[in-house]
Design a protein around this motif. Structure first.
Motif, PDB file in Angstrom:
ATOM      1  N   ASN A 155       8.729 -11.428 -41.186  1.00  0.00           N
ATOM      2  CA  ASN A 155       8.061 -12.731 -41.136  1.00  0.00           C
ATOM      3  C   ASN A 155       8.560 -13.658 -42.245  1.00  0.00           C
ATOM      4  OD1 ASN A 155       6.490 -12.059 -38.918  1.00  0.00           O
ATOM      5  ND2 ASN A 155       4.794 -11.299 -40.162  1.00  0.00           N
ATOM      6  N   GLY A 212      11.639 -15.344 -33.927  1.00  0.00           N
ATOM      7  CA  GLY A 212      11.082 -14.010 -34.106  1.00  0.00           C
ATOM      8  C   GLY A 212      11.396 -13.094 -32.950  1.00  0.00           C
ATOM      9  N   SER A 224      10.501 -17.209 -41.816  1.00  0.00           N
ATOM     10  CA  SER A 224      10.034 -18.396 -42.541  1.00  0.00           C
ATOM     11  C   SER A 224      11.196 -19.094 -43.247  1.00  0.00           C
ATOM     12  CB  SER A 224       8.968 -17.990 -43.555  1.00  0.00           C
ATOM     13  OG  SER A 224       8.546 -19.100 -44.312  1.00  0.00           O
ATOM     14  N   ASN A 263       6.167  -7.595 -42.296  1.00  0.00           N
ATOM     15  CA  ASN A 263       5.915  -8.672 -43.269  1.00  0.00           C
ATOM     16  C   ASN A 263       7.236  -9.229 -43.800  1.00  0.00           C
ATOM     17  OD1 ASN A 263       3.182  -8.343 -42.984  1.00  0.00           O
ATOM     18  ND2 ASN A 263       2.939  -7.089 -44.828  1.00  0.00           N
TER      19      ASN A 263
END
Length: 214
Positions: free
Chosen positions: A175, A209, A179, A172
């Motif tokens: 991510n 990613g 972002s 998380n």
């Protein structure tokens, strides 16, 4: 030579026409060059500002709980006599995974219109455990000491580290990192620039990613 040219030569007008043509060409070149330079300088400043805005602390938080029983024995006269101490240990821990994006390192290639990210900081994991002891059982010959509490702390942090690895907390956090970095990608793409990381051009969030995992 036509009569018209002869007339222009005689009047000297052709010289003025040539001079005007040369001056006009030089002015055009100068204006065009300045516009190109100004555009690149504007783009560079905009990209640097975006990277500065992204350069903040990205934090993802989680909470973990654990219950364990700690035991220890001291034996005397061989194994004939032993004294045991034990306690029920309840752990509630707050964990934070953070990326300090102010530490991003990058180069800007103005000629190639490429932003090269050379280094992205690794995640920092902060574990803040709240440890409480229940049902403490000890004897005069085997009491709880500072060494026991230090040992328990090490065991707790090791167990929590394993739980963090198995959880989605780090993914998380990654991510969220992607972002934030994608904001740079959006700016560079919108201006016709390229974004490069690990020596490869990044075209999408998904590519970012994939490269971050390598």
């Amino acid at each position: 030579m036509t009569p018209l040219v002869q007339a222009l030569i005689r009047s000297g007008k052709i010289i003025y026409l040539i001079l005007f043509a040369i001056i006009g060409f030089l002015i055009y070149q100068l204006v065009t060059k300045n516009d190109g330079t100004s555009s690149v300088e504007y783009d560079t400043a905009l990209i640097q500002e975006q990277i500065k805005n992204v350069g903040k602390l990205v934090v993802t938080e989680g909470h973990f709980s654990e219950v364990m029983t700690y035991k220890d024995q001291k034996k005397y006269i061989g194994d004939l006599i032993s004294f045991e101490k034990k306690a029920l240990v309840v752990i509630n821990a707050d964990v934070a995974v953070s990326f300090d994006l102010s530490k991003i390192k990058y180069d800007i290639d103005e000629k190639a219109k490429t932003v090269k990210i050379t280094s992205i900081p690794k995640e920092e994991i902060k574990i803040s455990p709240d440890i409480k002891y229940y049902n403490v059982d000890q004897s005069t010959f085997n009491e709880f000491t500072g060494e026991d509490y230090n040992k328990i702390n090490k065991i707790v942090k090791a167990n929590l580290a394993k739980k963090i690895e198995k959880s989605t907390l780090k993914s998380n956090a990654k991510n969220r990192l992607i972002s934030e970095l994608s904001k740079i990608l959006i700016v560079t793409n919108s201006m016709g620039w390229k974004l490069q990381y690990n020596g490869e051009i990044v075209n999408s969030d998904k590519e970012f990613g994939t490269q971050l995992k390598n």
